[in-house]
Design a protein around this motif. Sequence first.
Motif, PDB file in Angstrom:
ATOM      1  N   ASP A  89      -1.677   3.178  -4.449  1.00  0.00           N
ATOM      2  CA  ASP A  89      -1.199   1.946  -5.058  1.00  0.00           C
ATOM      3  C   ASP A  89      -1.334   0.823  -4.043  1.00  0.00           C
ATOM      4  OD1 ASP A  89      -0.283   0.457  -7.110  1.00  0.00           O
ATOM      5  OD2 ASP A  89       1.850   0.860  -6.732  1.00  0.00           O
ATOM      6  N   GLY A  90      -1.496  -0.395  -4.524  1.00  0.00           N
ATOM      7  CA  GLY A  90      -1.620  -1.539  -3.639  1.00  0.00           C
ATOM      8  C   GLY A  90      -3.064  -1.858  -3.314  1.00  0.00           C
ATOM      9  N   ARG A  91      -3.235  -2.871  -2.443  1.00  0.00           N
ATOM     10  CA  ARG A  91      -4.586  -3.305  -2.088  1.00  0.00           C
ATOM     11  C   ARG A  91      -4.709  -3.442  -0.580  1.00  0.00           C
ATOM     12  NH1 ARG A  91      -7.025  -8.387  -4.725  1.00  0.00           N
ATOM     13  NH2 ARG A  91      -5.415  -9.471  -3.527  1.00  0.00           N
ATOM     14  N   ILE A  92      -5.924  -3.267  -0.100  1.00  0.00           N
ATOM     15  CA  ILE A  92      -6.220  -3.578   1.296  1.00  0.00           C
ATOM     16  C   ILE A  92      -7.363  -4.576   1.296  1.00  0.00           C
ATOM     17  CG2 ILE A  92      -6.980  -2.684   3.526  1.00  0.00           C
ATOM     18  CD1 ILE A  92      -5.902   0.048   2.670  1.00  0.00           C
ATOM     19  N   LEU A  93      -7.130  -5.731   1.913  1.00  0.00           N
ATOM     20  CA  LEU A  93      -8.204  -6.709   2.022  1.00  0.00           C
ATOM     21  C   LEU A  93      -8.759  -6.678   3.435  1.00  0.00           C
ATOM     22  CD1 LEU A  93      -6.501  -9.788   0.268  1.00  0.00           C
ATOM     23  CD2 LEU A  93      -7.828  -7.950  -0.768  1.00  0.00           C
ATOM     24  N   PHE A  94     -10.071  -6.518   3.527  1.00  0.00           N
ATOM     25  CA  PHE A  94     -10.740  -6.582   4.834  1.00  0.00           C
ATOM     26  C   PHE A  94     -11.706  -7.749   4.781  1.00  0.00           C
ATOM     27  CE2 PHE A  94     -14.484  -5.349   7.414  1.00  0.00           C
ATOM     28  CZ  PHE A  94     -13.875  -5.368   8.664  1.00  0.00           C
ATOM     29  N   LEU A 113       2.909   6.896   3.038  1.00  0.00           N
ATOM     30  CA  LEU A 113       3.097   5.470   3.294  1.00  0.00           C
ATOM     31  C   LEU A 113       3.669   4.851   2.030  1.00  0.00           C
ATOM     32  CD1 LEU A 113      -0.322   4.550   4.984  1.00  0.00           C
ATOM     33  CD2 LEU A 113       1.876   4.850   6.141  1.00  0.00           C
ATOM     34  N   ARG A 114       4.727   4.038   2.164  1.00  0.00           N
ATOM     35  CA  ARG A 114       5.238   3.402   0.950  1.00  0.00           C
ATOM     36  C   ARG A 114       5.322   1.900   1.108  1.00  0.00           C
ATOM     37  NH1 ARG A 114      10.620   6.766   0.078  1.00  0.00           N
ATOM     38  NH2 ARG A 114      10.230   8.099   1.858  1.00  0.00           N
ATOM     39  N   ASN A 115       4.747   1.219   0.147  1.00  0.00           N
ATOM     40  CA  ASN A 115       4.832  -0.243   0.074  1.00  0.00           C
ATOM     41  C   ASN A 115       4.556  -0.939   1.393  1.00  0.00           C
ATOM     42  OD1 ASN A 115       5.207  -1.206  -2.484  1.00  0.00           O
ATOM     43  ND2 ASN A 115       7.296  -0.397  -2.559  1.00  0.00           N
ATOM     44  N   VAL A 116       3.522  -0.523   2.062  1.00  0.00           N
ATOM     45  CA  VAL A 116       3.230  -1.129   3.360  1.00  0.00           C
ATOM     46  C   VAL A 116       2.605  -2.511   3.154  1.00  0.00           C
ATOM     47  CG1 VAL A 116       1.863  -0.949   5.452  1.00  0.00           C
ATOM     48  CG2 VAL A 116       2.957   1.079   4.489  1.00  0.00           C
ATOM     49  N   CYS A 117       3.236  -3.527   3.735  1.00  0.00           N
ATOM     50  CA  CYS A 117       2.683  -4.873   3.699  1.00  0.00           C
ATOM     51  C   CYS A 117       2.446  -5.316   5.134  1.00  0.00           C
ATOM     52  CB  CYS A 117       3.650  -5.851   3.033  1.00  0.00           C
ATOM     53  SG  CYS A 117       3.873  -5.511   1.291  1.00  0.00           S
ATOM     54  N   LEU A 118       1.287  -5.894   5.376  1.00  0.00           N
ATOM     55  CA  LEU A 118       0.920  -6.160   6.760  1.00  0.00           C
ATOM     56  C   LEU A 118      -0.251  -7.133   6.803  1.00  0.00           C
ATOM     57  CD1 LEU A 118       1.338  -4.866   9.701  1.00  0.00           C
ATOM     58  CD2 LEU A 118      -0.668  -3.516   9.144  1.00  0.00           C
ATOM     59  N   VAL A 154       0.833  -1.202   0.000  1.00  0.00           N
ATOM     60  CA  VAL A 154       0.000   0.000   0.000  1.00  0.00           C
ATOM     61  C   VAL A 154       0.870   1.255   0.000  1.00  0.00           C
ATOM     62  CG1 VAL A 154      -1.651   1.359   1.320  1.00  0.00           C
ATOM     63  CG2 VAL A 154      -1.942  -1.114   1.103  1.00  0.00           C
ATOM     64  N   THR A 155       0.596   2.123  -0.950  1.00  0.00           N
ATOM     65  CA  THR A 155       1.324   3.385  -1.045  1.00  0.00           C
ATOM     66  C   THR A 155       0.319   4.524  -1.058  1.00  0.00           C
ATOM     67  OG1 THR A 155       3.112   2.350  -2.274  1.00  0.00           O
ATOM     68  CG2 THR A 155       2.936   4.742  -2.435  1.00  0.00           C
ATOM     69  N   LYS A 156       0.664   5.573  -0.300  1.00  0.00           N
ATOM     70  CA  LYS A 156      -0.218   6.738  -0.270  1.00  0.00           C
ATOM     71  C   LYS A 156       0.633   8.005  -0.350  1.00  0.00           C
ATOM     72  CE  LYS A 156      -3.799   9.285   0.256  1.00  0.00           C
ATOM     73  NZ  LYS A 156      -4.859   9.342  -0.761  1.00  0.00           N
TER      74      LYS A 156
END
Lengths: 279, 292
Positions: free
Chosen positions: A95-100, A57-62, A46-48
């Motif tokens: 950029d990126g995705r957030i799955l909930f 936020l850059r390339n956050v993976c969690l 996730v990038t913001k």
Amino acid sequence: MAMASDLANSGWEQASEEGTRRPFAYFRAGLTQNPYPKPILVFENVTKFHRPDHPTLRNVCLEVQKGEFVFITGPSGAGKSTFLQLIYQAQKVDDGRILFCGKNITRLNRDSLPYLRRNIGIVFQDFKVIPHWTVFENVAIALEILGLPTRIIRSRVGEALERVGLKGKGAQETRSLSGGEQQRVAIARAIVGEPVLILADEPTGNLDPQLALDIFTLFEEIHQTGATVLFATHDHSLIERRSYRVISIENGYAKEVRSHSMRESLHRSRKVLHAIADR
Amino acid sequence: MQMHSILRRVFRRLGAEARLQGVALLTLTGALIAMLIVVVFVLNMQLTTKSILRRANVAVFLKDGVSQEEITQLQTSIESVSGVRHVKYLSSAQVREAFFSNEASKDGLEGLPPEAFSPLIEIEIEEDGRSFTVQQLAEKLKRFEIVEAVESHESWQSEVRAIASIINRLAIAALGLALVGIAFFISNVMKLTLSSRKDEIEILRLCGASDGFIQAPFLIEGASYGFLASWISVTITWFLKNLADREFDRVFDFIGVRLVFLDPWMIAAFIVIVTAICTVASAFSLRRYLHV
Ligand SMILES: Nc1ncnc2c1ncn2[C@@H]1O[C@H](COP(=O)(O)OP(=O)(O)O)[C@@H](O)[C@H]1O
Ligand SMILES: [Mg+2]
């Protein structure tokens, strides 16, 4: 339990059943049979950006598992609020995705957004309660939005107020309460719908240390009933108090500075050592 | 939908914003009363001119000593003209009687014998849809031997008609403007309300409220302004009309007019239109300013 019988003969069933037909399903915390896959929350690269040259936020993976308690920390302006806002979609990822609950929420349209938010209880630093409404009304609104019948709302709000220590204060105007009490109202509103995920954005930031500790303890109690809690704070006295997982955001990078699972395995292995020693 | 909750929020708002709401309602009611006074005035003016124009028509004065047969013949031939609604023959005696039934013209003339009055034929003409002008009809009638004179009121009738239609158009334009003004006013009241409720709306959004759930109380509020203000203004205007009727009854008697008020369906239409305009104006404001 009163809750279980409520569930059987009330609007709850209806609401959740209806939820499955809606653009975004309604998930409840503390259900034994989880209708959603684990983990509950996934950040994928996730990038913001707020400024073109400098991503917040850059390339956050969690990954966050169901039932976890996670501290989000970092200096002021690091992006803690942004991180949380991306989850309840007050901001959009670049950029990126957030799955909930297994569903990509970064592409939700305007009509589905409310259904996402009904699954998330949010608590803010500035409380965000409506001062001229009564305590009861401020909490009840979360259930009115779900369309529950008045009778259910009354009993559920009563329970929630009891849980946050505001029993008997439902009829008071919210602005007459102290800061700590107003935050309790906000917490009651966040938990009354029993959402699967609780987001707290520096909820103790406006409170003196003792009150902050009380509020923190309240979140722990909520966590123990099965809710997943993301707790943003830069108050290290709170972070040091418990061994929960800690994610630190700095310069746009999210680092896991303390892993829940490691601590837990350490705890477990210590138990084993004790057991061996006892023999 | 969650009607309970929506109505509860409408009523919660009542106390919290009593001042803005009071001012809005008062202003709107004032504007509507002004509009209604114009409407009632135009309505009465229309009815009055209509009755004046109908009363006038064409009088055909006949020569003395004309036989009944000739009169009947003339009467039937006039009746056959399309656009003629009614033809009535009045003998000298009848004309005299009609003359003296009018109180004002009694004094000193009681001695006049029937012979002093010519018998006449009164022609009532359709207001609309006739294929001739009154002038043409008069010319034709004058060619009959038994006709002494023809009296029409064409010139002043058309003047009355012209003035009435100008007033009519002015009133319609003014009412249209007033309605636009009301829409503008309500949409601005809503804008104020929305900005003072910004925090509340944001909180509702964060709790997962749908647009409809958030907007419904505002729409209900806007519609209520229209509904309440139109009812109140109709009631007040009705009292004003009765007051005017009582205060100036001698004037109205003199002109021969009774003041009329809107009939029930007109009142209903007025309330519906005003309510609709207020609702639409609020909806417009919500679309425009509800971004949180
Ligand atoms: N809606 C926004 N528009 C523009 N900039 C923003 C917005 N939200 C956050 N930022 C910027 O992103 C950075 C992180 O802010 P924030 O997430 O509020 O930090 P924290 O909550 O950790 O104090 C700040 O530099 C802030 O200016
Ligand atoms: Mg912040």
